[in-house]
Design an enzyme around this catalytic site. Structure first.
Site, PDB file in Angstrom:
ATOM      1  N   ASN A 211      27.743  30.544  -1.658  1.00  0.00           N
ATOM      2  CA  ASN A 211      28.582  29.383  -1.335  1.00  0.00           C
ATOM      3  C   ASN A 211      28.625  28.383  -2.486  1.00  0.00           C
ATOM      4  OD1 ASN A 211      29.470  30.293   1.080  1.00  0.00           O
ATOM      5  ND2 ASN A 211      28.413  28.791   2.354  1.00  0.00           N
ATOM      6  N   PHE A 252      39.659  32.393  -5.015  1.00  0.00           N
ATOM      7  CA  PHE A 252      39.048  31.058  -5.039  1.00  0.00           C
ATOM      8  C   PHE A 252      39.340  30.303  -6.329  1.00  0.00           C
ATOM      9  CE2 PHE A 252      36.504  30.091  -1.229  1.00  0.00           C
ATOM     10  CZ  PHE A 252      36.992  31.146  -0.476  1.00  0.00           C
ATOM     11  N   CYS A 263      30.930  24.222   5.691  1.00  0.00           N
ATOM     12  CA  CYS A 263      29.945  25.001   4.933  1.00  0.00           C
ATOM     13  C   CYS A 263      29.728  24.509   3.506  1.00  0.00           C
ATOM     14  CB  CYS A 263      30.379  26.459   4.905  1.00  0.00           C
ATOM     15  SG  CYS A 263      30.637  27.111   6.546  1.00  0.00           S
TER      16      CYS A 263
HETATM   17  C1  UGA Z   1      33.074  29.495   3.471  1.00  0.00           C
HETATM   18  C2  UGA Z   1      32.893  30.828   2.726  1.00  0.00           C
HETATM   19  O1  UGA Z   1      34.138  31.248   2.156  1.00  0.00           O
HETATM   20  C3  UGA Z   1      32.378  31.898   3.666  1.00  0.00           C
HETATM   21  O2  UGA Z   1      32.120  33.096   2.940  1.00  0.00           O
HETATM   22  C4  UGA Z   1      31.064  31.410   4.314  1.00  0.00           C
HETATM   23  O3  UGA Z   1      30.574  32.311   5.245  1.00  0.00           O
HETATM   24  C5  UGA Z   1      31.329  30.105   5.030  1.00  0.00           C
HETATM   25  O4  UGA Z   1      31.825  29.144   4.086  1.00  0.00           O
HETATM   26  C6  UGA Z   1      30.028  29.650   5.626  1.00  0.00           C
HETATM   27  O5  UGA Z   1      29.082  29.416   4.874  1.00  0.00           O
HETATM   28  O6  UGA Z   1      29.892  29.657   6.851  1.00  0.00           O
HETATM   29  P1  UGA Z   1      34.984  28.442   5.044  1.00  0.00           P
HETATM   30  O7  UGA Z   1      34.255  27.150   4.894  1.00  0.00           O
HETATM   31  O8  UGA Z   1      35.404  28.882   6.405  1.00  0.00           O
HETATM   32  O9  UGA Z   1      34.094  29.662   4.447  1.00  0.00           O
HETATM   33  O10 UGA Z   1      36.316  28.338   4.219  1.00  0.00           O
HETATM   34  P2  UGA Z   1      36.865  28.800   2.784  1.00  0.00           P
HETATM   35  O11 UGA Z   1      38.062  29.633   3.002  1.00  0.00           O
HETATM   36  O12 UGA Z   1      35.819  29.326   1.911  1.00  0.00           O
HETATM   37  O13 UGA Z   1      37.374  27.379   2.224  1.00  0.00           O
HETATM   38  C7  UGA Z   1      36.464  26.315   1.957  1.00  0.00           C
HETATM   39  C8  UGA Z   1      37.174  25.171   1.267  1.00  0.00           C
HETATM   40  O14 UGA Z   1      37.537  25.517  -0.052  1.00  0.00           O
HETATM   41  C9  UGA Z   1      38.466  24.728   1.949  1.00  0.00           C
HETATM   42  O15 UGA Z   1      38.521  23.320   1.920  1.00  0.00           O
HETATM   43  C10 UGA Z   1      39.553  25.331   1.090  1.00  0.00           C
HETATM   44  O16 UGA Z   1      40.757  24.615   1.131  1.00  0.00           O
HETATM   45  C11 UGA Z   1      38.903  25.233  -0.283  1.00  0.00           C
HETATM   46  N1  UGA Z   1      39.438  26.218  -1.243  1.00  0.00           N
HETATM   47  C12 UGA Z   1      39.186  27.540  -1.076  1.00  0.00           C
HETATM   48  C13 UGA Z   1      40.151  25.764  -2.336  1.00  0.00           C
HETATM   49  O17 UGA Z   1      40.383  24.537  -2.519  1.00  0.00           O
HETATM   50  N2  UGA Z   1      40.598  26.671  -3.247  1.00  0.00           N
HETATM   51  C14 UGA Z   1      40.366  28.006  -3.116  1.00  0.00           C
HETATM   52  O18 UGA Z   1      40.796  28.785  -4.008  1.00  0.00           O
HETATM   53  C15 UGA Z   1      39.653  28.442  -1.992  1.00  0.00           C
END
Ligand code: UGA
Length: 440
Positions: A211, A252, A263
């Protein structure tokens, strides 16, 4: 094999339901009676695409039950998962492990010999050993095993992530634990999913390191976006360019308003605290946290700038409040920083989100809610996209322009093409690109 899942939060519920879909008998336990009552009516307490159907199907097939009777559910289980919350402690950012330890104590009293206890909650390194000590102290005469099995589910695509993971991480201390977890994940093994069997400590660190790395990757591209804006670059093209290097990878690398959710913010803080506490400061993670926090405030200031020198009294239409699409979760969402900063500057904010209203309403006082996306554009001096829900991608930009009082779109998720926005007669401010003016 009978599985009991302690905690029907995001992780526990999705994992429990998916194990029942694999054909195991699963009992999901929670102390929250309202949650269990809802689940008994086959309604999911969280919004997650596909979850309601899986709950109904497996309950009807007799694989999945819900209860508040902790002791009975533990007593009948071969494997007990601890999937309770580990919230950030106020003040120091460290993970609060009291729910995990309390669950361990209660399991110790109710479990039968040779129970395998699996910690699924995200816990700092050393916690699984402590859980072992707690259970051993309560029941020194009873053999049991402890395993660590961190989850990597993303909200909004959690079921797909569970069914088709990149890998499964399993930390074990004995053969009994390893055997039980290999059996549980056998359906994935048949699909050739790598199952990494390692020590308890390695599994715990792997979860946080994954993470932290992802949060750092997002923050890295966000800083590249800032540079692109200054020098006339385009962050999306730069991200594609670097992402094609297999060592970096293209995922990402979407620049945006900063990461949020339940998370990354919590886990990066806890991981940084672990580093400090163990004399191994994680300076990259510390920098990531600081840069990401500042970014959310900076995004609000960009919207204020777009309103001109006197933003007070102006109206901003906001599209999206959830921290990302396909969820109603607003925990640590950029909107929770951006909207109050706009409201504080005297701006009238009118927002739409397809799912997050119930969760966000009391957190965002002074903001007006709209039922339809076009409604937020009515009389707006600027429209800001905060979450990239699919329904916003296809909005008719000309219709939007006709309804607006002003002419600026601030797209913090880069969901529109600059040419299209400009063609609709609007100015376009996005992330990691130059600003596009309707008159230029
Ligand atoms: C994240 C991880 O991706 C999971 O693998 C993990 O299991 C989870 O945390 C956890 O620890 O429980 P999640 O928080 O559901 O999952 O969402 P993500 O899709 O990872 O997005 C997290 C944040 O990053 C969001 O605010 C999203 O908008 C942002 N993000 C993501 C970006 O700004 N750019 C990206 O390219 C990807």
């Amino acid at each position: 094999m009978r599985v009991t899942m302690i905690g029907t939060g995001y992780v526990g519920l999705v994992s429990g339901v998916c194990f029942s879909e694999f054909g195991f008998d699963v009992t999901c336990v929670d102390i929250d009676e309202a949650k269990i009552a809802k689940l008994k009516k086959l309604q999911s307490p969280i919004y997650e695409p596909g979850l309601d159907d899986l709950i109904a199907r497996n309950h009807e097939a007799g694989h999945l039950t819900f209860t508040t009777d902790f002791d009975a559910a533990v007593a009948e289980a071969d494997v007990v998962f601890i999937a309770v919350g580990t919230p950030s402690r106020r003040g120091d950012g460290e993970a609060d492990l009291s729910y995990v330890f309390e669950a361990a104590r209660r399991i110790a009293h109710a479990m039968r010999p040779e129970t395998v206890v699996v910690i699924k909650s995200t816990v700092v390194v050393g916690t699984c050993r402590k859980v072992h000590e707690i259970i051993e102290a309560e029941r020194p005469d009873v053999p049991f095993s402890i395993c660590s099995n961190p989850e990597f589910l993303r909200e909004g695509s959690a079921i797909e992530d569970f069914m088709r993971p990149d890998r499964v991480i399993v930390g074990v201390e004995d053969e009994r634990g390893e055997k039980a977890l290999r059996q549980l994940y056998r359906p994935l093994y048949l699909r050739e999913t790598p199952i990494v069997v390692t020590t308890l400590e390695n599994a715990e660190i792997t979860k946080y390191a994954a993470n932290a790395f992802l949060a750092m990757k997002i923050t890295f591209i966000n800083e590249i976006a800032n540079l692109c804006e200054k020098v006339g670059g385009d962050v999306q093209q730069v991200a594609s360019g670097i992402g094609l290097d297999n060592r970096i990878g293209g995922k990402f690398l979407h620049a945006g308003p900063g990461y949020g959710g339940s998370c990354f913010p919590k886990d990066t803080n806890a991981f940084a605290a672990t580093g400090r506490n163990n004399g191994a400061p994680q300076l990259l993670v510390e920098a990531t946290i600081a840069v990401n926090d500042a970014r959310k405030r900076d995004m609000a200031d960009r919207i204020l700038e777009a309103l001109g020198p006197n933003p007070a009294g102006k109206t901003v239409g906001v599209l999206g409040i959830a921290f990302k699409p396909n969820t109603d979760d607003v925990r640590d969402a950029p909107s929770l920083v951006i909207v109050p900063r706009l409201v504080g500057a005297g701006v009238r904010v009118r927002a739409h989100d397809p799912e997050a209203r119930e969760q966000a309403e009391r957190l965002l006082p002074g903001m007006e809610w709209c039922d339809q996306p076009y409604e937020v554009t009515e009389g707006a001096d600027a429209v800001a996209v905060l979450t990239e829900w699919n329904i916003y991608r296809g909005l008719d930009l000309k219709r939007m322009a006709d309804k607006m009082a002003g002419d600026t779109v601030v797209d913090l998720r880069n969901i529109y093409r600059p040419e299209d926005v400009v063609e609709a007669g609007l100015n376009y401010i996005s992330i990691g690109k130059k600003a596009y003016g309707a008159d230029t």
